[in-house]
Design a protein around this motif. Structure first.
Motif, mmCIF file in Angstrom:
data_model
loop_
_atom_site.group_PDB
_atom_site.id
_atom_site.type_symbol
_atom_site.label_atom_id
_atom_site.label_comp_id
_atom_site.label_asym_id
_atom_site.label_seq_id
_atom_site.Cartn_x
_atom_site.Cartn_y
_atom_site.Cartn_z
ATOM 1 N N HIS A 185 -43.668 83.446 -24.684
ATOM 2 C CA HIS A 185 -43.667 82.198 -25.445
ATOM 3 C C HIS A 185 -42.328 81.493 -25.192
ATOM 4 N N MET A 186 -42.327 80.181 -25.276
ATOM 5 C CA MET A 186 -41.101 79.420 -25.036
ATOM 6 C C MET A 186 -39.933 79.991 -25.865
ATOM 7 N N GLY A 187 -38.841 80.252 -25.165
ATOM 8 C CA GLY A 187 -37.627 80.610 -25.867
ATOM 9 C C GLY A 187 -37.546 82.026 -26.385
ATOM 10 N N ALA B 135 -41.065 85.425 -13.456
ATOM 11 C CA ALA B 135 -41.208 86.695 -14.175
ATOM 12 C C ALA B 135 -42.176 86.553 -15.342
ATOM 13 N N ARG B 136 -42.047 85.442 -16.074
ATOM 14 C CA ARG B 136 -42.946 85.239 -17.213
ATOM 15 C C ARG B 136 -44.389 85.117 -16.751
ATOM 16 N N ASN B 137 -44.600 84.355 -15.677
ATOM 17 C CA ASN B 137 -45.979 84.199 -15.186
ATOM 18 C C ASN B 137 -46.567 85.543 -14.755
ATOM 19 N N GLY C 239 -36.648 74.135 -15.751
ATOM 20 C CA GLY C 239 -37.627 73.448 -16.579
ATOM 21 C C GLY C 239 -36.913 72.696 -17.684
ATOM 22 N N VAL C 240 -37.681 71.946 -18.483
ATOM 23 C CA VAL C 240 -37.083 71.132 -19.551
ATOM 24 C C VAL C 240 -36.249 72.009 -20.487
ATOM 25 N N CYS C 241 -36.729 73.222 -20.781
ATOM 26 C CA CYS C 241 -36.007 74.114 -21.701
ATOM 27 C C CYS C 241 -34.810 74.783 -21.036
ATOM 28 N N GLY C 242 -34.720 74.681 -19.718
ATOM 29 C CA GLY C 242 -33.623 75.348 -19.008
ATOM 30 C C GLY C 242 -34.057 76.586 -18.254
ATOM 31 N N CYS D 148 -44.432 77.173 -11.398
ATOM 32 C CA CYS D 148 -44.820 76.151 -12.360
ATOM 33 C C CYS D 148 -45.004 76.826 -13.719
ATOM 34 N N CYS D 149 -44.678 76.116 -14.767
ATOM 35 C CA CYS D 149 -44.768 76.687 -16.111
ATOM 36 C C CYS D 149 -45.477 75.702 -17.031
ATOM 37 N N ARG D 150 -46.438 76.240 -17.796
ATOM 38 C CA ARG D 150 -47.137 75.423 -18.786
ATOM 39 C C ARG D 150 -47.048 76.094 -20.147
ATOM 40 N N ASN D 151 -45.988 76.867 -20.353
ATOM 41 C CA ASN D 151 -45.927 77.664 -21.576
ATOM 42 C C ASN D 151 -45.543 76.863 -22.813
ATOM 43 N N CYS D 152 -45.157 75.596 -22.654
ATOM 44 C CA CYS D 152 -44.982 74.766 -23.847
ATOM 45 C C CYS D 152 -45.258 73.320 -23.494
ATOM 46 N N ASN D 153 -45.317 72.489 -24.487
ATOM 47 C CA ASN D 153 -45.731 71.106 -24.260
ATOM 48 C C ASN D 153 -44.568 70.152 -23.995
ATOM 49 N N MET D 154 -43.366 70.714 -23.736
ATOM 50 C CA MET D 154 -42.329 69.871 -23.127
ATOM 51 C C MET D 154 -42.637 69.757 -21.635
ATOM 52 N N GLY D 155 -43.399 70.768 -21.134
ATOM 53 C CA GLY D 155 -43.808 70.794 -19.742
ATOM 54 C C GLY D 155 -45.122 70.085 -19.588
ATOM 55 N N PRO D 156 -45.870 70.297 -18.538
ATOM 56 C CA PRO D 156 -45.602 71.298 -17.498
ATOM 57 C C PRO D 156 -44.357 70.998 -16.665
ATOM 58 N N CYS D 157 -43.715 72.104 -16.248
ATOM 59 C CA CYS D 157 -42.502 71.988 -15.451
ATOM 60 C C CYS D 157 -42.701 72.695 -14.115
ATOM 61 N N ARG D 158 -41.990 72.203 -13.118
ATOM 62 C CA ARG D 158 -41.998 72.946 -11.858
ATOM 63 C C ARG D 158 -40.639 72.842 -11.196
HETATM 64 FE FE1 SF4 Z 1 -42.101 76.219 -19.482
HETATM 65 FE FE2 SF4 Z 1 -39.682 75.654 -20.469
HETATM 66 FE FE3 SF4 Z 1 -41.122 73.783 -19.201
HETATM 67 FE FE4 SF4 Z 1 -41.865 74.634 -21.635
HETATM 68 S S1 SF4 Z 1 -40.002 73.525 -21.086
HETATM 69 S S2 SF4 Z 1 -43.210 74.312 -19.862
HETATM 70 S S3 SF4 Z 1 -41.310 76.801 -21.478
HETATM 71 S S4 SF4 Z 1 -40.273 75.661 -18.311
#
Ligand code: SF4
Ligand code: BF8
Length: 619
Positions: free
Chosen positions: A194-196, A78-80, A67-70, A46-56
C-alpha cells in the motif's frame, strides 16, 4: 510457415491452421495484436498503487526517476513483484483451503460423495499435526481443524515447514522469513505494498520469500496431502496425451482448471452405467473424459484419464468441434472460451462460486451435492452430443503414450522402499543430479519448445527430470514420459531407468504437487545430513506465465534450489531487484534465479550448477 514459430507440437500447429482457416481468434492472434507490449510494464516500472498515480519511471534516465510519492524504480519493481507473489500464493491458499473444507465436510458426513481413500496418509498427517485425540471419536475432525488453523495461524509457524531440513529452517529463522499464518503473509503483502508502507526493496523481497514459503511448505503441501487422502495417493499407470485423445464416436467432456474436488466427481459420473446407457441412446459409443491443465494432471495421475493438452491448447480443444462440454473451475481458464464455444455446439460450463466467465453455462458446484451436480453436468454433455456438427469435426491424430503417477510414495516403492538407491546412483555418477522442470506455457515462447528441448538436453546429460504442471503435459505429448524414452537419456540415467522400468522424466503431478518435489529434496538432504542448497539439484520454468509460478519460483529458491526462468520477469527496470534475485539471494538462502530463454543454454546453466554442487560434495 508462421505456425512453426508458434508451437513445436504438430497437433497444435494443425489446429491453429484450422482456427485461421475458420477465422477464429486464438491466444496467439491476441498476443500478436498486443505487440509491441508496453515497455514500462515489461520492466516493472509502472505503479498504480494509489490515485496520485499512475506513475512510471523513465528507464532511459531523462524523464522522471520517481513516482509522485517519491517511490524509485527499485521500490516500484519490488512492490509489484510482491503483489505477484501475493496473488499466486493466494490462488494456492484458496485451493488448499477448499480441499480441507471438503475433507472436513466429508468427515462430518455432509459431503457424502467424498471418502477417505488413503487412511495411512491421514494417520501420518495427524501425527505430524500432533493430534493426540487420534483413535477417539473426532480425531480426524481435529486434523481438519488443525489444517484450517494454519491459514489463520497467530502463533508459531506454518506446521509443515517442519518437513524442511533443520539447516534450512535455521536459515529461514535467521533471516526472519519463517512463515507464520498462510493468510497472514498474503495480507501483509497487500499491506506492505500500500502507498507509503514498505519502501526498501530488500525488505519487501524478504517478505516475498516468507509468503512463498507459506505456499510451498504450507498451502501447496496441504492441498497435495488432503487430495491424496480424499482421492488416493497416485501410483504408476499408463495413459495418453494430446488432442488425439478426443474421440470421434464418443461424448467428449473436458475438465479444465485445477481442483480435483470437481474433476474427480465428473470422472465418476461419466463411468456410471446409467450415463453410458444414456450416451448410447443418443448414438455415442461411450463417454470420454479428458483433462487440460492441472485438474487434468490430477485425474491423469490418479485414474489414468487422458490429457488433451496444456495451457495453450485450451481453445484448440474447442476448435476440434468434438467437445460436448468444457467444464471449468478456477485458474488458467481463458475468458475467451465462452465466445469460442458459441461458434460450436460446445457447452462451456463454469462451476466455481468464485469464477464466472462470459458466455458460460453456470452449473455451480457444492460439496454437499457434488455427485448429483456432476451427473447433471455429464447429462448436459451427453444430451449435447446429437448437436455435434460432423462436418466441422477435426481431431488431430496425435496422441502419445505416457507413464504417470510418481508420487513420493510411488518413487520410494520403485526404489525398494528407501531413497538410498537413488542417492547411490547420484553418488556413483550414473545420475548427475535432479532437475525439477515445471510451469506453464506462454505465447512469448514457441509452445512446448522451451519445455521439451530443456528436458531432452537434461536427460541426455544424465540429469533425472521430475516434472509437474504444463511441463509434464508437454513431456507426455513428446513421448518423454514413456519408459522407452530412457533411450534418449545418457548411458548412466538410461541404465537406472531401464533397471527400474521407469521413464527418465517422472510426472509428479499438478502445480501444487511441486510440494512433492520439496519432500523428495528434503528426504535426500536429510539422508546425506546436508542442506537442500548443497544438493546437485535445480529448478526450471521454461515457459512460465502465471502469478502462481512467481510464488513457486520464490519458494523453490527460498528452499535452496537454483532456478532458471525461460521468460523474463518484470524486474529489469530495477538494477537493485535484479541483483538481489540473481546474486544476493545466493548469500542469503544459498540459491538464486537465472533468466535464460534459450533452452539449450538453460540446460548448460543447470548442468554447470549441478557439476559445481557435486564437486562441493566431493562427488
Ligand atoms: Fe505508486 Fe507512489 Fe505513484 Fe502512488 S504516487 S501510484 S504509490 S508511485
Ligand atoms: O497450475 S502450469 S498454465 S495449469 S499455472 Fe496454469 Fe501454469 Fe499450467 Fe497448472 Ni500451473
Amino acid at each position: 510457415n508462421k505456425t512453426a514459430t508458434e508451437s513445436i507440437d504438430p497437433a497444435t500447429t494443425k489446429m491453429l491452421l484450422e482456427a485461421r482457416r475458420a477465422g477464429l481468434e486464438t491466444v496467439w492472434d491476441r498476443f500478436n495484436k498486443q505487440q509491441p507490449q508496453c515497455g514500462f510494464g515489461q520492466l516493472g516500472i509502472c505503479c498504480r498503487n494509489c490515485n496520485m498515480g499512475p506513475c512510471r519511471i523513465d528507464p532511459f534516465g531523462d524523464g522522471p526517476d520517481k513516482g509522485v510519492c517519491g517511490a524509485t524504480a527499485d521500490i516500484i519493481v519490488a512492490r509489484n513483484l510482491l503483489r505477484m507473489i501475493a496473488a499466486g500464493a493466494a490462488a494456492h491458499a484458496d485451493h488448499a483451503r477448499d480441499a480441507v473444507i471438503v475433507f472436513k465436510e466429508a468427515l462430518e458426513g455432509r459431503a457424502r460423495s467424498y471418502q477417505i481413500r488413503d487412511e495411512a496418509k491421514l494417520r501420518e498427517l495427524a501425527a505430524e499435526y500432533n493430534i493426540s485425540s487420534w483413535g477417539e471419536q473426532g480425531g480426524a475432525a481435529d486434523l481438519a481443524n488443525a489444517l484450517l488453523s494454519d491459514f489463520g495461524r497467530q502463533e508459531g509457524y506454518v506446521t509443515l515447514t517442519r518437513r524442511a531440513p533443520e539447516k534450512r529452517r535455521k536459515i529461514w529463522e535467521s533471516l526472519g522469513i519463517s512463515p507464520r499464518g498462510i493468510d497472514r503473509e498474503i495480507v501483509e503483502c497487500m499491506h506492505r505494498t500500500h502507498m507509503g508502507v514498505d519502501n526498501d526493496p530488500l525488505h519487501i523481497l524478504q517478505h516475498g520469500l516468507r509468503t512463498s514459503i507459506a505456499d510451498g511448505w504450507g498451502s501447496s503441501m496441504i492441498a497435495t496431502e488432503v487430495q491424496d487422502i480424499l482421492f488416493g495417493t497416485p501410483s504408476p499407470r499408463r495413459s495418453e496425451a494430446n488432442l488425439g485423445v478426443l474421440k470421434e464416436d464418443e461424448v467428449n467432456i473436458i475438465v479444465h482448471g485445477h481442483e480435483p474436488i470437481l474433476s474427480e466427481m465428473i470422472v465418476e459420473a461419466a463411468s456410471d452405467p446409467e450415463m453410458i446407457k444414456l450416451a448410447k441412446s443418443v448414438g455415442a459409443n461411450g463417454i470420454n473424459v479428458a483433462g487440460i491443465c492441472c485438474t487434468g494432471n490430477e485425474v491423469l495421475m490418479r485414474h489414468g484419464i487422458p490429457v488433451a493438452g496444456n495451457f495453450l491448447q485450451q481453445e484448440l480443444a474447442v476448435i476440434t468441434g468434438a467437445v460436448e462440454a468444457m467444464v471449468v473451475d478456477v485458474q488458467c481458464i481463458m475468458p475467451s472460451l465462452g465466445g469460442l464455444a458459441a461458434c460450436y455446439h460446445t457447452k462451456f460450463i463454469s462451476t466455481s462460486p468464485k469464477a464466472e466467465f462470459p458466455g458460460a453455462l453456470r452449473m455451480e458446484f457444492s460439496e454437499e451435492r457434488a455427485a448429483e451436480i456432476a451427473r447433471e453436468i455429464v447429462r448436459t454433455a451427453v444430451e449435447n452430443y446429437p448437436k455435434r456438427d460432423r462436418g466441422r469435426v477435426l481431431i488431430p491424430r496425435e496422441r502419445s503414450e505416457c507413464m504417470v503417477g510418481f508420487s513420493v510414495e510411488a518413487i520410494l516403492k520403485a526404489l525398494g522402499g528407501t531413497p538410498q538407491p537413488l542417492i547411490d546412483a547420484i553418488v556413483n555418477g550414473s545420475i548427475k543430479g535432479i532437475a525439477a522442470v515445471v510451469g506453464c506455457n506462454n505465447p512469448k515462447v514457441p509452445h512446448d519448445h522451451g519445455h521439451v528441448n530443456l528436458v531432452r538436453e537434461l536427460i541426455r546429460n544424465n540429469v533425472l527430470v521430475v516434472t509437474t504442471g504444463c511441463n509434464a503435459i508437454a513431456c507426455a505429448k513428446a513421448g518423454l514420459l514413456r519408459p522407452a524414452a530412457a533411450k534418449e537419456a545418457g548411458d548412466g540415467l538410461r541404465g537406472v531407468c531401464e533397471s527400474l522400468g521407469v521413464p527418465p522424466v517422472l510426472h509428479m503431478g499438478s502445480c501444487v504437487d511441486i510440494s512433492r518435489i520439496l519432500v523428495v529434496a528434503a528426504a535426500i538432504a536429510n539422508k546425506l545430513g546436508v542442506d537442500i542448497s548443497d544438493l546437485p539439484v535445480a529448478g526450471a520454468a521454461p515457459e512460465w506465465m502465471s502469478e502462481k509460478a512467481v510464488s513457486i519460483g520464490a519458494y523453490v529458491v527460498a528452499s535452496g534450489v537454483f532456478t532458471v526462468l525461460g521468460t523474463v520477469p518484470p524486474v529489469l527496470g530495477s538494477p537493485v531487484v535484479t541483483r538481489i534475485l540473481t546474486k544476493d539471494l545466493g548469500d542469503a538462502v544459498g540459491a538464486t534465479f537465472a533468466v535464460e530463454p534459450d533452452p539449450f543454454k538453460a540446460s548448460k546453466l543447470i548442468i554447470e550448477h549441478i557439476e559445481s554442487k557435486r564437486r562441493a560434495l566431493g562427488l
